[in-house]
Design a protein around this motif. Sequence first.
Motif, mmCIF file in Angstrom:
data_model
loop_
_atom_site.group_PDB
_atom_site.id
_atom_site.type_symbol
_atom_site.label_atom_id
_atom_site.label_comp_id
_atom_site.label_asym_id
_atom_site.label_seq_id
_atom_site.Cartn_x
_atom_site.Cartn_y
_atom_site.Cartn_z
ATOM 1 N N UNK A 90 77.013 -13.190 7.802
ATOM 2 C CA UNK A 90 76.150 -12.615 6.775
ATOM 3 C C UNK A 90 76.384 -11.113 6.794
ATOM 4 N N UNK A 91 76.258 -10.471 5.654
ATOM 5 C CA UNK A 91 76.538 -9.040 5.549
ATOM 6 C C UNK A 91 75.259 -8.292 5.179
ATOM 7 N N UNK A 92 74.954 -7.287 5.978
ATOM 8 C CA UNK A 92 73.840 -6.396 5.678
ATOM 9 C C UNK A 92 74.430 -5.023 5.384
ATOM 10 N N UNK A 93 74.621 -4.736 4.100
ATOM 11 C CA UNK A 93 75.219 -3.458 3.710
ATOM 12 C C UNK A 93 74.232 -2.580 2.943
ATOM 13 N N UNK A 136 84.963 -0.374 9.330
ATOM 14 C CA UNK A 136 83.915 -1.368 9.558
ATOM 15 C C UNK A 136 83.512 -2.059 8.253
ATOM 16 N N UNK A 137 83.499 -1.314 7.186
ATOM 17 C CA UNK A 137 83.172 -1.917 5.896
ATOM 18 C C UNK A 137 84.237 -2.933 5.482
ATOM 19 N N UNK A 138 85.498 -2.613 5.733
ATOM 20 C CA UNK A 138 86.587 -3.522 5.365
ATOM 21 C C UNK A 138 86.488 -4.852 6.106
ATOM 22 N N UNK A 139 86.313 -4.797 7.421
ATOM 23 C CA UNK A 139 86.263 -6.050 8.194
ATOM 24 C C UNK A 139 84.989 -6.833 7.880
ATOM 25 N N UNK A 140 83.869 -6.130 7.691
ATOM 26 C CA UNK A 140 82.618 -6.810 7.370
ATOM 27 C C UNK A 140 82.724 -7.534 6.032
ATOM 28 N N UNK A 141 83.280 -6.869 5.040
ATOM 29 C CA UNK A 141 83.437 -7.468 3.713
ATOM 30 C C UNK A 141 84.358 -8.677 3.769
ATOM 31 N N UNK A 142 85.456 -8.567 4.492
ATOM 32 C CA UNK A 142 86.398 -9.677 4.634
ATOM 33 C C UNK A 142 85.705 -10.899 5.264
ATOM 34 N N UNK A 156 72.654 -12.803 16.054
ATOM 35 C CA UNK A 156 73.078 -11.492 16.543
ATOM 36 C C UNK A 156 73.339 -10.591 15.345
ATOM 37 N N UNK A 157 72.684 -9.443 15.372
ATOM 38 C CA UNK A 157 72.907 -8.411 14.366
ATOM 39 C C UNK A 157 73.794 -7.376 15.041
ATOM 40 N N UNK A 158 74.977 -7.162 14.478
ATOM 41 C CA UNK A 158 75.950 -6.299 15.139
ATOM 42 C C UNK A 158 76.566 -5.289 14.190
ATOM 43 N N UNK A 159 76.968 -4.159 14.763
ATOM 44 C CA UNK A 159 77.802 -3.221 14.024
ATOM 45 C C UNK A 159 79.078 -3.975 13.672
ATOM 46 N N UNK A 160 79.889 -3.428 12.816
ATOM 47 C CA UNK A 160 81.071 -4.162 12.344
ATOM 48 C C UNK A 160 82.329 -3.798 13.123
ATOM 49 N N UNK A 161 82.196 -3.613 14.419
ATOM 50 C CA UNK A 161 83.375 -3.389 15.252
ATOM 51 C C UNK A 161 84.160 -4.681 15.393
ATOM 52 N N UNK A 172 75.000 -11.429 11.830
ATOM 53 C CA UNK A 172 74.727 -10.538 10.705
ATOM 54 C C UNK A 172 75.478 -9.251 11.009
ATOM 55 N N UNK A 173 76.436 -8.911 10.166
ATOM 56 C CA UNK A 173 77.284 -7.749 10.395
ATOM 57 C C UNK A 173 76.800 -6.579 9.541
ATOM 58 N N UNK A 174 76.725 -5.413 10.192
ATOM 59 C CA UNK A 174 76.239 -4.202 9.521
ATOM 60 C C UNK A 174 77.276 -3.092 9.699
ATOM 61 N N UNK A 175 78.015 -2.765 8.653
ATOM 62 C CA UNK A 175 78.994 -1.680 8.776
ATOM 63 C C UNK A 175 78.283 -0.336 8.972
#
Length: 152
Positions: A110-113, A96-102, A64-69, A84-87
């Motif tokens: 996995x992080x897609x930034x 969203x960037x904070x939670x994704x990075x954490x 699942x590729x998801x926004x970082x909600x 795969x989290x995408x802020x």
Amino acid sequence: MKIFITVGTTPFNELIKNVDNITSEFKDFSFIFQIAKGEYLPKNGKFFDFISDIEHYYNDADIIITHAGAGSIYRLLELKKTIIVVPNMVRVDKHQNDIATYMFKHNHVLLLDDFNNTYNILEKGNNFQPTPFVKKDFFVKDDIIKFIKECI
């Protein structure tokens, strides 16, 4: 391999378009997009705006590729999905960037930034072994209820 892309309630055209543009490189994958009220309509997979039973799509997907909600991430962690989290950095706030990075630093997702890395990150999803997320109960709930009752 079944890939589900979800943006939650806020359009995230950049994510949808970016994933749609690389689908042809994954011949054995199928893609379903949840696009909210986004303007970009995927050309290489099924899509819908909203649905009452998104759990069906969560359960059916391999990745699942998801926004970082936060709500989406925590639900998917509970389901033990490959995520795969995408802020969404277009949003005014940057939570969203904070939670994704954490979550990435703790190996839960996995992080897609950077959309230039979409292909590589999706390829990594095949073999990703996340660290299981251990949900911690909200431990002060009973104290808050007791306090409120005492104040009434």
